[in-house]
Structures are given as structure tokens and as C-alpha cells.
Design a protein around this motif. Structure first.
Motif, mmCIF file in Angstrom:
data_model
loop_
_atom_site.group_PDB
_atom_site.id
_atom_site.type_symbol
_atom_site.label_atom_id
_atom_site.label_comp_id
_atom_site.label_asym_id
_atom_site.label_seq_id
_atom_site.Cartn_x
_atom_site.Cartn_y
_atom_site.Cartn_z
ATOM 1 N N THR B 18 0.833 -1.011 -0.124
ATOM 2 C CA THR B 18 0.187 0.018 0.044
ATOM 3 C C THR B 18 0.840 1.197 0.062
ATOM 4 O O THR B 18 1.834 1.373 0.649
ATOM 5 C CB THR B 18 -0.909 0.063 1.366
ATOM 6 O OG1 THR B 18 -1.552 -1.281 1.469
ATOM 7 C CG2 THR B 18 -1.807 1.286 1.166
ATOM 8 N N ALA B 19 0.157 2.155 -0.607
ATOM 9 C CA ALA B 19 1.070 3.590 -0.636
ATOM 10 C C ALA B 19 0.213 4.728 -0.359
ATOM 11 O O ALA B 19 -1.013 4.597 -0.998
ATOM 12 C CB ALA B 19 1.812 3.784 -1.939
ATOM 13 N N GLU B 60 -4.396 -0.907 -7.881
ATOM 14 C CA GLU B 60 -5.771 -0.447 -7.699
ATOM 15 C C GLU B 60 -5.865 0.950 -6.558
ATOM 16 O O GLU B 60 -5.091 1.008 -5.890
ATOM 17 C CB GLU B 60 -6.647 -1.286 -6.665
ATOM 18 C CG GLU B 60 -8.099 -1.054 -6.580
ATOM 19 C CD GLU B 60 -8.687 -1.786 -5.420
ATOM 20 O OE1 GLU B 60 -9.992 -1.592 -5.363
ATOM 21 O OE2 GLU B 60 -8.367 -2.738 -4.799
ATOM 22 N N ILE B 61 -6.421 1.966 -7.207
ATOM 23 C CA ILE B 61 -6.509 3.179 -6.544
ATOM 24 C C ILE B 61 -7.643 3.234 -5.830
ATOM 25 O O ILE B 61 -8.891 3.036 -6.400
ATOM 26 C CB ILE B 61 -6.539 4.397 -7.614
ATOM 27 C CG1 ILE B 61 -5.143 4.329 -8.528
ATOM 28 C CG2 ILE B 61 -6.516 5.779 -6.968
ATOM 29 C CD1 ILE B 61 -5.338 5.191 -9.667
ATOM 30 N N THR B 62 -7.717 3.221 -4.524
ATOM 31 C CA THR B 62 -8.712 3.423 -3.579
ATOM 32 C C THR B 62 -9.195 4.723 -2.923
ATOM 33 O O THR B 62 -10.017 5.045 -2.249
ATOM 34 C CB THR B 62 -8.668 2.365 -2.534
ATOM 35 O OG1 THR B 62 -7.495 2.758 -1.565
ATOM 36 C CG2 THR B 62 -8.321 0.951 -3.000
ATOM 37 N N SER B 63 -8.255 5.818 -3.301
ATOM 38 C CA SER B 63 -8.827 7.090 -2.723
ATOM 39 C C SER B 63 -8.026 8.208 -3.717
ATOM 40 O O SER B 63 -7.109 8.038 -4.441
ATOM 41 C CB SER B 63 -8.386 7.217 -1.282
ATOM 42 O OG SER B 63 -6.981 7.725 -1.320
ATOM 43 N N ILE B 75 -3.864 10.025 -2.008
ATOM 44 C CA ILE B 75 -4.287 9.054 -3.002
ATOM 45 C C ILE B 75 -3.727 7.591 -2.496
ATOM 46 O O ILE B 75 -2.455 7.607 -2.093
ATOM 47 C CB ILE B 75 -3.489 9.392 -4.370
ATOM 48 C CG1 ILE B 75 -3.925 10.664 -5.043
ATOM 49 C CG2 ILE B 75 -3.413 8.393 -5.413
ATOM 50 C CD1 ILE B 75 -3.077 11.388 -6.169
ATOM 51 N N THR B 76 -4.412 6.933 -2.455
ATOM 52 C CA THR B 76 -3.926 5.489 -1.976
ATOM 53 C C THR B 76 -3.916 4.594 -3.286
ATOM 54 O O THR B 76 -4.647 4.278 -3.996
ATOM 55 C CB THR B 76 -5.003 4.704 -0.867
ATOM 56 O OG1 THR B 76 -5.310 5.640 0.123
ATOM 57 C CG2 THR B 76 -4.571 3.634 -0.401
ATOM 58 N N GLY D 10 -8.689 8.694 2.098
ATOM 59 C CA GLY D 10 -9.959 8.059 2.040
ATOM 60 C C GLY D 10 -11.166 8.925 1.876
ATOM 61 O O GLY D 10 -11.098 9.991 2.702
ATOM 62 N N GLU D 11 -12.151 9.032 0.914
ATOM 63 C CA GLU D 11 -13.137 9.967 0.677
ATOM 64 C C GLU D 11 -14.505 9.124 1.798
ATOM 65 O O GLU D 11 -14.362 7.977 1.776
ATOM 66 C CB GLU D 11 -13.515 10.035 -0.785
ATOM 67 C CG GLU D 11 -12.828 10.833 -1.396
ATOM 68 C CD GLU D 11 -11.431 10.528 -1.577
ATOM 69 O OE1 GLU D 11 -10.486 11.668 -1.246
ATOM 70 O OE2 GLU D 11 -10.875 9.713 -2.030
ATOM 71 N N LYS D 15 -14.086 3.723 -1.507
ATOM 72 C CA LYS D 15 -14.219 2.254 -1.315
ATOM 73 C C LYS D 15 -13.714 2.147 0.301
ATOM 74 O O LYS D 15 -14.455 1.444 0.808
ATOM 75 C CB LYS D 15 -13.125 1.766 -2.058
ATOM 76 C CG LYS D 15 -13.274 -0.004 -1.944
ATOM 77 C CD LYS D 15 -12.138 -0.594 -3.086
ATOM 78 C CE LYS D 15 -12.483 -2.109 -2.837
ATOM 79 N NZ LYS D 15 -11.480 -2.914 -3.517
ATOM 80 N N ILE D 20 -1.464 4.568 6.839
ATOM 81 C CA ILE D 20 -0.154 4.016 6.947
ATOM 82 C C ILE D 20 0.778 4.589 8.241
ATOM 83 O O ILE D 20 0.894 5.866 8.245
ATOM 84 C CB ILE D 20 0.737 3.702 5.769
ATOM 85 C CG1 ILE D 20 -0.059 3.349 4.636
ATOM 86 C CG2 ILE D 20 2.215 3.503 5.981
ATOM 87 C CD1 ILE D 20 0.901 3.317 3.329
ATOM 88 N N THR D 93 -12.998 5.903 -9.910
ATOM 89 C CA THR D 93 -11.928 6.405 -10.514
ATOM 90 C C THR D 93 -11.793 6.394 -11.965
ATOM 91 O O THR D 93 -10.986 7.069 -12.522
ATOM 92 C CB THR D 93 -10.512 5.640 -9.784
ATOM 93 O OG1 THR D 93 -10.568 4.188 -10.504
ATOM 94 C CG2 THR D 93 -10.444 5.575 -8.589
#
Lengths: 350, 350, 350, 350
Positions: B18-19, B60-63, B75-76, D10-11, D15, D20, D93
Motif C-alpha cells: 500500500t502507498a 488499484e486506486i482506492t482514494s 491518493i491510495t 479516503g473519501e 471504497k 499507514i 476512479t
């Protein structure tokens, strides 16, 4: 840098160079004499020009130390510029003193002049030269000489040596190369090696890229003006087999030992108990008596570069700066690992 | 790094990497496809072992991104580990799943195992291997691939090439060297070069050591696992005269030009309008099929090193990582120089 | 703080106070006179004791400014301590000067003495007092007065007023309260308000907790010695309905306007175009002529607290410090938003 | 924050929320259950609306922990958004999913909508709402719940209570006030107090403004959405005499004790051995069923504010967030003071 953090300031011909260091625990003995001896080392070496004689830098401590020991509060180091009286008007802070004396407009290739004048929107290139000058490394050495005294308390020591200057590979050859360059109005760079011994195992970390000690050291050394290459351990890694390169481990009296140190004391971004070995390459000094082709910014015509009093070779100085820069990184890592607000507290933990 | 800041996380055989990236202005188009193509490049190159086939990383981009554009919020990025199902118990967060399966205690020379186990007080060296593994560079590439897309908006582009592998200096020779090493159960490193073009003049600065762009790049590259040397510009600086090394300036159609680029695009710690040229040396991979002598921590006896599935040569992967690490530094500098909270705003300023 | 970063140093009776500020773009006009006038304001106010007369602080700039304008390089500010000659031996850096003159061991409640002596392992509480003294706010005011001049270039202005001192709510009452306290050998705190006008919309951000401008301002103000409470906007928010508290929006000549400013100019951690309003509470000065019960560290017996020359009330000084601290935060945010390396460049963007 | 550093992302309807955390030493036991119980506390309290029932947040740990203990590597926490399936298209996205469903353009006073849309150059205010929403505090609580478990190892504990809601000062009155507001389609804020006990003496420091613990706590609390005021210790300091306010010291069984704690456990920016007491004021929630006057950005006309499902009162949630934010600051200070890379190592030092 988290605990041993610092800012430096000062122009080459300004009144003084200053540094503030924040984060040193209380109770460390700091000797001005040692700082001064490092400043002297920085000014030495075969191939230095006239300014070095004028300067003879000495440090003054104006905060953070009382009766020879750190208080835990920020430490201020000051190095007066000895020939400031001759520059007082030229470097004045007062708008009424405005003068174009000593102004220049002919970019020196290899220096910050060109990019600096674009970036900071300056016509007089002296406004760039004054801070981009290697002069500022004097105060960085002073900061590092303080860091070295922190490390010294835990028996961590530094050695260094010049490996090459021009084509020369021995001290005798270094001098010949420098003499040759001097005669030709030219300059030379070189290569040097720095070794730190007795570091505890586990400074730095692999857990995040910005905690890798090799990266921090690379930054500290590469950001010295004129350094163009930094290596850790055997720089010929690229043409060796894994079985040759990696430092195999053995047991001796119940302790892990090695017969080689190609890793240069760092594995996984951490000290591994072997000596830390860093090599670096310095480019030739960019201010030449035999001037280079360039452009004159004021008239936008081709020209010969501005010449400001300079050295033929400063590899030894650069090496001293690198030693001291690395000391700052190591002191920070050390203080982070052991925590503590006083020397007594830290000594109990080491 | 001030504007483009990020943290990465994830173990080699954990659920995912994750980043989180914080500081990207709003309105930048980000394409997952491009990130995936960089991830694929990282997995390629002659000399890679079996794992690369298993993995086939995708992001996968989750935010932080909506309808293809950045929102200005963090951005996640997530990369699932494809063979996690086989490791679910071994890498479980749950204490009830405790197992010694896949535990090991034989230090691998050249890896973080030894120093890491001392530092983090671990008996099972898997607790070190899992994060010190080069696996984590996958997510760093994803972060850099996002940075590259920021730079791309301003026409800043990257090229790279391998210079040497073992003794080999051409692509054909690279393969021969790798085949030879593979057959011997050995590994190889190499040397590569990265070039960034179209950078604006004046990224970085000489005013303080930690703002020198060369230092920041050196850190970013040297902190890649296995990199042992970083150079900017002509690495033979140490044996050249100043008059040969420095890139003289000329006028062409009213613009400053140069005929050489020994400085590698950086003078005074700033971009000078010439291409940025960085070379780096990667050591041979430290996990060898033909194992090295070492010590077994659990019984404190000499032993042969633990072998975990590995590659023969990963110089190409390392080069891709370096490209993307540098992209992060450059994006940060670029965003600092131009400020702004949206692409529109920045475009108006460039 | 990312662009406008600084360190300060200096003991209360040491040779001088020093600050280095790094990150100010080139071309800003900086007037020493303005810095001195802020220093004077900090020394004023009804209720100050004798030291203020001795001091009459003035700043000297020793780097970073030439002919009245910033160079882009780090700026050094120095304030000499006027009565240093009387303290030269007592505050000497030299171990040979060691003396117990002016040493003390009776904790002053409300001061750093107790916790500081534990933390830094000090017997002589002077080693704590010297840096924990509010004296250090003089150099912070100097830094802020420089920040104010940056903001001034963009027409951003500051106002402030004292709201309450003791039970007093008007200037006349303030004086009475102070006189009463002085007579009793006691001290007083108070409450004040600071307003910044003409800030651009969108300084700060909601995207990450450490980018919220309200948080940064709260830190800057709460870290002033003696401040115990910080509010933004209407501090009675806790007993109002949402329909009363929130600042409704209207259109006037095509521009969004409001009739109230309970939010104090910040919504979502960002400036919203309304004046920024900050209130803060200062506790009574902890050094009292009528001394408090305490413990003598050297003999571990109950005792009366050490008395060092002091003021009765310093709310005005504290307010001046707060103004200038906030200026530093705002200058940093401003420079981050607009980027740029010179005033000219920034002016083109605003 | 130096050791315990983290980023969140996160929004509100994205999702998932992600954090971290980097810098936690190895060997700490972390319980998901405890994190989930804190998440549940955040969702509770009288006056919450419908969403809280949907959510029922639970955390997943995807890195940094193995068999219940920290590895020393970065820790990833993820909270899935339970109703994401209903928002998948709206928050996609992918540019191909572009839709104006759920877009809105009527600024909500008290929210980030207005300043955010200017700053980030957005037309659809959902692009602001999604990250500026208090939803993001869920993941901040998760991070803090991890920090609390670090502190717990050293017996450091937290208590808290609501002091006031609207005009109500007892639990019974709180409910009445909330019922009244709810009926009126209005909202309420309030005031709460947080206490941390058993902190070691000497966390924080007076030596530099940005190391003062009171400042760091003020930032952490003030940066929580809706907090408008933060106090440490007795907030009525401004109207007390020094002799009344300061916490005199006595000896009891050879230990320094106090009878009062007006300082709230901090003197000189350091913990002094007394309980740390922080109070904060939350403004009324800015999303009202009875909508406020505002401006519609799309047509630039006066209008009524957008209404998004909301609560009447969330003071309890805010208090839980504050507890956990403070825990992060304290964990960082604690880890800085004691250093160390594993729990074992730290325990030996405490």
C-alpha cells in the motif's frame, strides 16, 4: 534528520557564517579547540590558494553550552569572516550602500551562476556566488565537528584518505598533478575514502526508503558542492559475482565475523558492525585562472568567465567536509536509536 | 519532500502493498494503465526467476482520484500479492495462527537479516526478510509512475539504459554474463544510466545543503536495495582537468547553449536546462542458489545461508525503480517551485 | 512549516539570541526598523518590570539580505543581550569559568524548573531557566516581524487588542487590576484577540490533519510560554445552535458575502476570505515577588520559590509574540500556495 | 511527529479509508478488537443520525503486524466503507463513469465547500465534501487506538467526559438540549475534557517552540473538524492571580507533590508528572436539516444550503477523536524520549 537538526547561514564575504543546531541532549562536553582543528584541516591540503591564509577560521559558541557542556538547548556556532572589513560596503544590508563594485555578469561554467540567476531573478551574479560558494562548508564542518564529539563519547571514530587526484594515485603523484594543473591555470578534482569505526549495529533501517542509512549518507555527501559521485563499500560491485561480492559470515569466539567488507558496513540500509566505508568523487574546481568560454548575462554576448580568487585543488578540504557531514547523519541516527535527554541517560542505555 | 510526500507499506508475502501519497494538487489525469505498464517493466528483464511470473502486479486506486482526475486529497495505491492465499496463515496478523513454518535462522550475507535481527530483536529472520525484500519496490514504482504522470503534463520525460552487467557492455554480452551466472547458481549486478529531459531551470537550490537537488536524487537512488553507488554526470570527473570537465557556454539564437554535459544537468544543486543524467551501480543479488557461508542464529553455528526463490540478475528492475524514485523527487521540486492547488493554476504559471 | 522554516537559539542572559530563517524567496524588502519596532512593542505594556528598560532590543541582520533585499539565502537575525557583560562569567562556555554564582535550586511552580531538571538531569536550575525564560520570544518576534513584511507585500495586515486582564475588561480596568496585583507582589494573565485581514482564500487545507490551518495556528500560539488556551472565531460555539453559529452566505455585487464571522475566517481548515480571528489566554506570570511554596531540589526540603526579577503582567507582550508567531505560519502557507523563488515571480501569480 | 508518523487517506463514500503508520518499534501487541471498540465509541453518543447504523466500522490490518505483534515495519489500517456498493459509480476512479448524480453546488456554511471549491478549482462540491467530511476521523481514531496500545504498555491511560452541550451541563440536560435541537432541525456543539494519566516527567521540551508539547497537542485537537477552541489546564487562567493559579509544590514521602493542577500537567511545554488535562470546544455541526442561507455556485444566486444526511450532535464522537489524536502525539513523544527499536529494549529503559 530528526534529533540533530540544524540550519546554516552566511555569505562568502558577509560578516559571518552561523549555524544553529537543535536537539543535542544535555551534558555532552564540547571543545571549541576540536572544532577549530577541523576548520584548520578544511583549510589545508596541497593546492589551496591565497584565501585560506587570510581566513584561519575559528568558531565562537554563543548559545547552548555552559561551562563546556551542552544544556540541551539550541547551540549557535559563529565563524567571523576575517576580511569582512574590506567587503562591508559591498555586502551591506543597507539599501543606501548600493554599489555595483564587485558586481559581475559573466557566468562561470560549473557554478551556480547561470541557473541561480534565472531561479532567483538576479542580474548581479555576486548575489548568487556569495551563497553558492564553497565557503559555506566551513560552518558545516563546525556543525559536524560538534557531531563528531557526540560520537566520540561512544568511541565512534573517523579515518579518511585521498585515493586519486587527476591521474595521480600516491601522495607524491598528487602533488605533481596539482603542480601541473596550477602551472596551466587549470584545476583538478579527485577521489577520497572515509571510514567510520565502532558504530553500533542497527543504525538506519530497511523499513522505509527514507530511513535507509545509505541513502541519508549519499545525500549528505552528494550535496557538498563539487561532489559528483558517492559509493558505499566496494564500488566495483557492478562487475563482480554475488559469490565474490557478498561478505560471508563466520563464527569467532561466539561472535559473527567477516573476512571482507565489500558492503562497506551497510546491509539493508543498516550498520552491520563492520566499518562504514564511503568513497566520493569531487569534480575539478570550476573557477579557473585560464577562463572558460561563457556568456555575459548583461550584454548577452559570448565572453570569458569571471575569475574570482581560487584554489587549484581542494580534494582534501572536500574530504574533511564529507567526514563532518557524515558525522551529522550518524549523530542523528545514534541519538534517535538511544533516545534520552542527557548524556548520563544515554550512557546507561548504550 | 514537502509537497509530494508519501508512505509505503507491505510485506513481501503479506496481503498487499500500500502507498498513500499526500500533496498532489487537484485536476491531474492519472492513468492506472501507465502505472501498470511501469509495474510490468519492473518485473521484466533478462535474468528474472519464477516469482515474476506469479506476480504480474496491477495497481488499484482506492482514494484521491475521481473520474480519472486527482481531487487534491491523499491518493491510495494498492497492489495485491497474488500468491497471498498460500501465505495467509504464515503471514497472519492473528496470534492464534502462530507457526514456525517458513521460519528461518541462517543469515543471508548481503541482506538485512543479520543487522535487522539485532535491531528489531527477532529470532525468526522471516520477520526481517518480509519487509527488507526488494518486493517493496513494486509499490515505490507505482508511486513514481504517478509522479511521472505529473511531470508528463509539463513534457518532462525519462530515458534509461543499462551500461554494464558483470563484464558485459552490450545487450548481447549482458545475456551471456547472466547465463553464465545462472548456470553457476550465482548472481550479477550492473550499472545503468537514467536521463530526464525538459526540466525547467532552477529546480533544487544551493542555499542550504538539504535543498541541493543532487543530494536528494542521491538519497532516492542509494536507498534502493542493492544500489551501492550513484553519480551525476560524468563519473570520471576525478581524473579530468577543470578545463576539460566544465561545460562551457555559448550563445545560439540568443539562448545559452553547451556542447558538453559533464555536469549531468546540475550546477549548484540546481537543474541548469541540460538533461539530468544519473548513473548508479547495483550490487549482485544477495540470495544465491549456491549458498554462501554464514551463521545460524538459532544454534549459533556456522552454516549455509537460507535460500529463498530468487533472480540471477535484476539490474533492469533496479533501473525502473530508480527512474520512478527520481520522478518522485522531481515532482516534489516541481510542485514546490510552482506552488498551486490545481493543474489549471499551475499551467498558468509554467 | 515547509518553505519559511527557522530555528532560534539563545539563553536569557547569554551573549545573544539568534535565528536562522531558510526558504524566503529573493527580492523581498526587509526593514530592520520594522523589526525593531515590533521588538519595542514586545517590551512595552503596562505592568512590565525593570528588565525591559535595560534591554531595548535591536536586531542585527548578518546574512541573507543585501542592499535591503532578500537574496533567497538563509537570513540570520541576532539580538545582543545588553547586560551580557554582567553575566559573561556566569554564562561562560568555558569549563574553567565554572561558578555556582546565580545557581539556584528552588523550583518555581508554573515554570519549567521541575520537569526540566528531571528531563535534562540538571542540578543548577539556572541551566533550565536560561532557555525556558520568555526572553527567547524576543527573537521569535524578530522572525515574525520578517514574516509580517512578506505578508505586507500582499497587503495582508494584522490588528490586535487585549480583551481582559484579571477581572478588568477595559483599558482603565486593566491598569487598576495590574496595580492591585503589583502591590500584592502578585501577577496577572489575561485574554487577547488577533485579527489578520486580506488573506487569500484557500490557505491551509482539509485534505490531511497536519495541513489544517487552524491546527497550525493553534500550535504556534499555544507553544508561547504561558498561553493556556487558543480559540478561532467565536469561542462560545459550544452553547450556540448551528443556525445561530454558522455564517450564512449572501451575494453582493456578484461576490459571496457574510454578515457574521463566527468561524473566525477558517472553514475546513482553510481561510475563507473573512478576517482570521484568534483569541488566546495567557496565564499569570509564574515568577512572583510574593513567593510560592515549593521544594528545594538540593536539600529536598520544602521552601519558598526562587525569585528572579520579573513583571507583574505581560499580556501585551504575549499578544505581540502571538501576532508574530501567526505571521510565520501565514507566510509559510502563502509561500507554499504561490511557490516561486523571487518576489517578482510571486507577484505575477497572486 | 518524528517516530510515530502517519498518513491517512479516503473519501467519505469511497471504497475505504486507509492509514499507514511508520516508526512503531517491533514487539508491541496490537489488538484489532481494541481498535474496533474505539471505532464503535466514535460512532456512538446521543444525537447521531442514520449513517452511524450503516457503518459499524471495523479495521483490517494489512501490513506491519504478524501473529499479533508489530514487526517494526509500516502498519496499514483499512476501514471499508460499508455502503460503497451504492456509491461505486458515483465515486469511481474511471473517467468513463463520469456522472453528475449526487453533484451539488450550494455551499454549506461552516463547511469546506466554499473555500475548497476556490482552492481546488472544483465545480462539483462533492469533490470537496468527500474528503472534508468528518468521516475521515474514523481512520484517525484507528491510528490513535494503535497509539493508545503503545501507551498502555507503559500504563498510560486516558479518561474523558463531556462538560457542556448547548446550555446543558449534566447528562440529562445534554439529552434535552439535543432533543430540542433535533426537533428544530438544528444542531449543537459542546465542550469536553480529556485526561491522560501516568505520563513520565519530561515529554515535550521548552528548548524550541516546535518541541513544546502543549503546542503539539493544540494542533492535534484543533485540526479535528469542528473544534474551535483548545485549552490546557484551568481555562480560567486569565482571571486568576498568579498566587492562585500556580500549582505550589510540597514534599510527601520524599516526593514532590501538588494540591492543584491548574497547569493541566504541563509546565514549560513538558509533562510535569501531574495528569494531562485538555479541554476543547466543538462548534455545532454545519449540515442542518433546516438549511442555511447560501449561494449556489453554478448559477451564482442566493439559495438554501445543500443537505446531506447528518447528525444533530456529535460531541461524543469528537471527544473520542480528540483522545486518539492526543494518543498519537504522546506515543511519538514517548518513543522519541526512550528511543529503541523493540518493546524489550524500551522496557529496559523506562
Amino acid at each position: 534528520m530528526n534529533k540533530f537538526r540544524f540550519l546554516t547561514a552566511g555569505e562568502s564575504h558577509g560578516k559571518c557564517l552561523t549555524a544553529i543546531i537543535e536537539g543535542v541532549p544535555a551534558g555532552f562536553e564540547i571543545k571549541e579547540d576540536f572544532i577549530n582543528s577541523e576548520l584548520k584541516r578544511r583549510q589545508g591540503g596541497y593546492g589551496r590558494g591565497g584565501r585560506m591564509k587570510i581566513e584561519s577560521d575559528t568558531v565562537e559558541i554563543t548559545s547552548g553550552i555552559r561551562f563546556g557542556k551542552t544544556l540541551g538547548s539550541p547551540i549557535t556556532l559563529v565563524i567571523q569572516n576575517k576580511d569582512y572589513e574590506n567587503w562591508q560596503k559591498i555586502m551591506s544590508t543597507d539599501p543606501k550602500d548600493f554599489t555595483e563594485e564587485k558586481a559581475f555578469s559573466k557566468f562561470r561554467p560549473g557554478h551556480a551562476d547561470f541557473a541561480g540567476s534565472v531561479k532567483y531573478n538576479q542580474i548581479d551574479l555576486r548575489n548568487i556566488l556569495e551563497r553558492s560558494s564553497a565557503r559555506k562548508t566551513a560552518i558545516e564542518v563546525a556543525v559536524g565537528a560538534l557531531a563528531k564529539q557526540i560520537l566520540e563519547q561512544f568511541n565512534i571514530k573517523c579515518d579518511s584518505r585521498i585515493i586519486q587526484i587527476g591521474q595521480g594515485k600516491t601522495e607524491e603523484e598528487f602533488k605533481k598533478e596539482i603542480d601541473k594543473a596550477k602551472e596551466a591555470g587549470d584545476t583538478l578534482g579527485g577521489k577520497f575514502e572515509i571510514v567510520y569505526k565502532n558504530l553500533p549495529i542497527g543504525l538506519g533501517s530497511f523499513v522505509h526508503w527514507d530511513r535507509m542509512l545509505d541513502g541519508k549518507i549519499a545525500q549528505a555527501v552528494m550535496s557538498i558542492p563539487a561532489v559528483k559521485s558517492v559509493s558505499i563499500g566496494n564500488e566495483f560491485a557492478y562487475c563482480m559475482f554475488g559469490s565474490e561480492f557478498h561478505d560471508q559470515m563466520y563464527l569467532e569466539n561466539g561472535k559473527v565475523t567477516r573476512k571482507t567488507n565489500n558492503a562497506g558496513g551497510l546491509e539493508g540500509g543498516m550498520t552491520n558492525g563492520e566499518p562504514l566505508v564511503v568513497t566520493a568523487v569531487m569534480k575539478p574546481i570550476p573557477t579557473l585562472r585560464k577562463p572558460l568560454n561563457t556568456v555575459d548575462k548583461s550584454i548577452m554576448q559570448e565572453s570569458k568567465a569571471h575569475f574570482e580568487r581560487s584554489d587549484t585543488c581542494a580534494v582534501e578540504a572536500c574530504m574533511v567536509v564529507a567526514e563532518n557531514r557524515i558525522a551529522c547523519i550518524l549523530a542523528d541516527e545514534f541519538l534517535m536509536k538511544f533516545g534520552g535527554d542527557s548524556l548520563t541517560e544515554i550512557k546507561n542505555r548504550v
